[in-house]
Design a protein around this motif. Structure first.
Motif, PDB file in Angstrom:
ATOM      1  N   ALA A  58     -21.728  22.853 -16.070  1.00 29.14           N
ATOM      2  CA  ALA A  58     -22.378  22.674 -17.369  1.00 29.14           C
ATOM      3  C   ALA A  58     -22.081  21.287 -17.941  1.00 29.14           C
ATOM      4  CB  ALA A  58     -21.913  23.752 -18.340  1.00 29.14           C
ATOM      5  N   ALA A  59     -20.891  20.768 -17.673  1.00 32.39           N
ATOM      6  CA  ALA A  59     -20.492  19.485 -18.234  1.00 32.39           C
ATOM      7  C   ALA A  59     -21.288  18.311 -17.674  1.00 32.39           C
ATOM      8  CB  ALA A  59     -18.997  19.258 -18.001  1.00 32.39           C
ATOM      9  N   VAL A  60     -21.777  18.438 -16.454  1.00 30.01           N
ATOM     10  CA  VAL A  60     -22.502  17.321 -15.832  1.00 30.01           C
ATOM     11  C   VAL A  60     -24.007  17.558 -15.787  1.00 30.01           C
ATOM     12  CG1 VAL A  60     -20.510  16.689 -14.422  1.00 30.01           C
ATOM     13  CG2 VAL A  60     -22.215  18.266 -13.492  1.00 30.01           C
ATOM     14  N   THR A  61     -24.443  18.704 -16.265  1.00 35.71           N
ATOM     15  CA  THR A  61     -25.866  19.038 -16.232  1.00 35.71           C
ATOM     16  C   THR A  61     -26.626  18.327 -17.345  1.00 35.71           C
ATOM     17  OG1 THR A  61     -25.404  21.233 -15.308  1.00 35.71           O
ATOM     18  CG2 THR A  61     -27.541  20.930 -16.378  1.00 35.71           C
ATOM     19  N   PRO A  62     -27.773  17.699 -17.042  1.00 34.74           N
ATOM     20  CA  PRO A  62     -28.607  17.116 -18.101  1.00 34.74           C
ATOM     21  C   PRO A  62     -28.997  18.192 -19.109  1.00 34.74           C
ATOM     22  CG  PRO A  62     -29.339  16.385 -15.943  1.00 34.74           C
ATOM     23  CD  PRO A  62     -28.337  17.476 -15.701  1.00 34.74           C
ATOM     24  N   PHE A  63     -29.562  17.770 -20.222  1.00 32.55           N
ATOM     25  CA  PHE A  63     -29.846  18.700 -21.317  1.00 32.55           C
ATOM     26  C   PHE A  63     -31.351  18.833 -21.515  1.00 32.55           C
ATOM     27  CE2 PHE A  63     -29.896  19.653 -26.002  1.00 32.55           C
ATOM     28  CZ  PHE A  63     -29.366  20.917 -25.883  1.00 32.55           C
ATOM     29  N   PRO A  64     -31.990  19.793 -20.836  1.00 29.16           N
ATOM     30  CA  PRO A  64     -33.452  19.900 -20.890  1.00 29.16           C
ATOM     31  C   PRO A  64     -34.016  20.191 -22.270  1.00 29.16           C
ATOM     32  CG  PRO A  64     -32.500  21.837 -19.826  1.00 29.16           C
ATOM     33  CD  PRO A  64     -31.393  20.840 -19.969  1.00 29.16           C
TER      34      PRO A  64
END
Length: 279
Positions: free
Chosen positions: A189-195
């Protein structure tokens, strides 16, 4: 007593020092519910004679919403954005016994102890993107913040911003850090882009994301992020039925923030891509 603009500005200036310290107040009067969403915050008065928007530990997502409100608000303030003063608000065991509304009485009973409150900005108006134009630098900083803290609010339907004395103020960060509701793989979650940034009310004005990125990162060194996560009260981290200790949970929040800051380019690219679809 209604606080003046100068009084609140003095409080905010004091909080802009290197060390973050939140005051603790005792709630003395429940004034009225603010029926917004499922959290049922309230306008209340405390023993310092100021009025606050009170967020309850017994409402909605409970303690996790308060943690999100605390972290999101203080990160925003650290980045130089305007946020009403946050205070810890203590509810005595006897508070609310005379409340006639059973729903509110149950909420108050379930919220005894330490809650969170925001200074009430009397006379503030809800931000309307049609009426108020936000400059590109400020818009870019707010969009960057919300991608960083994974804020699913701040949309056209629910801007969570106020205009007070001709300035833009950010409120309601309880829907941030949504990874903590499932906990699961926080590293991913920490490295996932924010759609969800595609729905941000200020996305059209956020033209300087790349230019402000390094500035925002520099304002959030490890020491500052540690200081902010250390603000979380210990009893907010005592999660029933959860195997991790309070310090282990606190460490996850800290590591999430450090990892997300170090991988800011992931969500910056997402913001840029989302803006291209607007053209």
């Amino acid at each position: 007593m209604v606080p003046t603009y100068s009084q609140i500005n003095l409080i905010l200036q004091a909080m802009a020092t290197d060390k973050i310290e939140l005051r603790t107040v005792n709630v003395t009067r429940y004034i009225t519910p603010l029926r917004e969403g499922g959290s049922l915050p309230a306008l209340a008065e405390a023993d310092d004679d100021f009025k606050y928007v009170l967020k309850f530990r017994g409402a909605g997502h409970g303690i996790k919403a308060l943690i999100a409100e605390l972290l999101g608000g203080e990160i925003a303030r650290t980045l130089g954005l305007k946020v009403p003063e946050l205070v810890f608000a203590n509810l005595d065991e006897a508070f609310g016994r005379s409340e006639g509304d059973e729903e509110i009485q149950d909420l108050l009973k379930g919220s005894r102890g330490l809650n969170l409150a925001l200074h009430f900005l009397s006379g503030a108006l809800t931000f309307d993107p049609v009426v108020t134009q936000v400059d590109e630098t400020l818009a870019s900083k707010i969009v960057w913040l919300d991608a960083f803290i994974t804020n699913i609010d701040r949309t056209v339907k629910n801007t969570n911003m106020l205009i007070w004395h001709k300035e833009l103020w950010l409120i309601d960060h309880g829907a941030t850090f949504y990874f903590h509701h499932s906990w699961g793989d926080w590293q991913k979650a920490a490295v996932t882009p924010f759609p969800y940034i595609k729905d941000h009310v200020l996305l059209p004005q956020a033209a300087l994301i790349e230019e402000i990125n390094e500035e925002m990162i520099a304002l959030l060194p490890d020491a500052k992020l540690r200081e902010i996560t250390n603000l979380i009260p210990a009893d907010w981290l005592d999660w029933e039925g959860f195997e991790m200790t309070s310090e282990e949970i606190r460490e996850v929040y800290f590591q999430f923030l450090v990892t997300r800051r170090n991988n800011a380019n992931n969500f910056v690219k997402q913001i840029q891509d989302a803006r291209e679809t607007l053209v």
